[in-house]
Design a protein around this motif. Sequence first.
Motif, short mmCIF file in Angstrom:
data_model
loop_
_atom_site.label_atom_id
_atom_site.label_comp_id
_atom_site.label_asym_id
_atom_site.label_seq_id
_atom_site.Cartn_x
_atom_site.Cartn_y
_atom_site.Cartn_z
N GLU A 124 7.09 2.85 1.24
CA GLU A 124 7.75 2.77 2.62
C GLU A 124 7.87 1.34 2.95
OE1 GLU A 124 6.13 5.32 5.46
OE2 GLU A 124 6.51 6.97 4.63
N THR B 118 1.55 5.73 -3.17
CA THR B 118 0.75 5.40 -2.16
C THR B 118 -0.33 4.70 -2.74
OG1 THR B 118 -0.66 7.28 -2.26
CG2 THR B 118 1.54 7.21 -0.67
N GLU B 119 -1.33 3.99 -1.82
CA GLU B 119 -2.53 3.38 -2.39
C GLU B 119 -3.46 4.53 -2.79
OE1 GLU B 119 -6.11 0.51 -0.76
OE2 GLU B 119 -4.61 1.38 0.74
N SER C 277 0.90 -1.28 0.07
CA SER C 277 0.03 -0.25 -0.18
C SER C 277 0.82 1.23 -0.07
CB SER C 277 -1.04 -0.12 1.39
OG SER C 277 -1.76 -1.15 1.07
N SER C 278 2.11 1.19 0.39
CA SER C 278 2.88 2.38 0.31
C SER C 278 4.42 1.91 -0.09
CB SER C 278 2.86 3.09 1.48
OG SER C 278 3.72 2.24 2.66
N ARG D 57 -0.77 0.00 -3.95
CA ARG D 57 -0.22 1.16 -4.71
C ARG D 57 -0.03 0.99 -6.01
NH1 ARG D 57 5.53 1.94 -5.01
NH2 ARG D 57 6.69 0.09 -4.54
N ARG E 76 -2.94 7.39 -4.17
CA ARG E 76 -2.66 7.93 -5.58
C ARG E 76 -3.12 6.95 -6.68
NH1 ARG E 76 0.68 12.17 -6.14
NH2 ARG E 76 1.62 13.40 -4.31
#
Length: 282
Positions: free
Chosen positions: A111, A187-188, A108-109, A229, A190
Amino acid sequence: MSFGQGGASWGPGGGGTPDWAALAEQSAARARRRRLLMIGGGALATVAVGAIVTAAVVTSNGGGTGKADGSASRLPSPAELPAESAVPAPSFSSVAPPPPPDPKEYISSAEKDRAPVTVDGFFPGKRLTMGDRVHLKGASSSSATCATGTQGALGAVLTDNGCTQLLRATYRKGGVAMTVGVAVFATEARAKKAVDQASGGLASLSGGGVGTFCRGGTVCLRTSNSYGRYAYFTIGGFTSGKRVTTADKDVYAVNKDLTDFTFRQIHQRGRLQASRAAADPG
């Protein structure tokens, strides 16, 4: 001449016949004595057998004093069990283990989603098998400039939402060809926004045994979706250039296989990273 037996006499010189009644009485008396002796002996034998059985029962119950070999008969005493076992009882922690990581957290990201993003990682091999259906893989590509693999306004939508990479691969089955593309975002949120704003479509990718298709205004099937994402798009139709209608089940079946496969690849990416994180929490 005279013969005597039990007081009776008879003979030529005796002047009379034998006393048959006396003889019969004597014979009956002898028979009675023999019967009494037999009955008495049987009773004694019964008493003797009873005494032996009684002695055996008493001895086996440990209540008698009979001796088999000169010493008192005694049954072994039961083994004495220890009051407590020397092995400690198992103990269990009252703290519940933490739940396993959610695979979607790792896709989902950017990071957490640290695994390499490659076209071969998403679209491996030379063919795709879904059940009994085989789709042959054609050309594939990867670009950091997402707009280069699009048609119409989709390129600007991807760019404005921060698309960092666009992966594409084409598959064919029979007279149907379809290109699937995966756009990567930070990110999810976006990725979802890009799908909501989608206009235009993915550009078909020819090569690898597949000629040009879905170009020049030909009506083709287009779809868009997102997971984590990643936003993924498809464009497909007939290699002959025939326009696609809702009655063309073959085109829709190929599209379903490719979108299902792409979703599974994205989810598998998250699952593998979640499993590694659970195995090495540090």
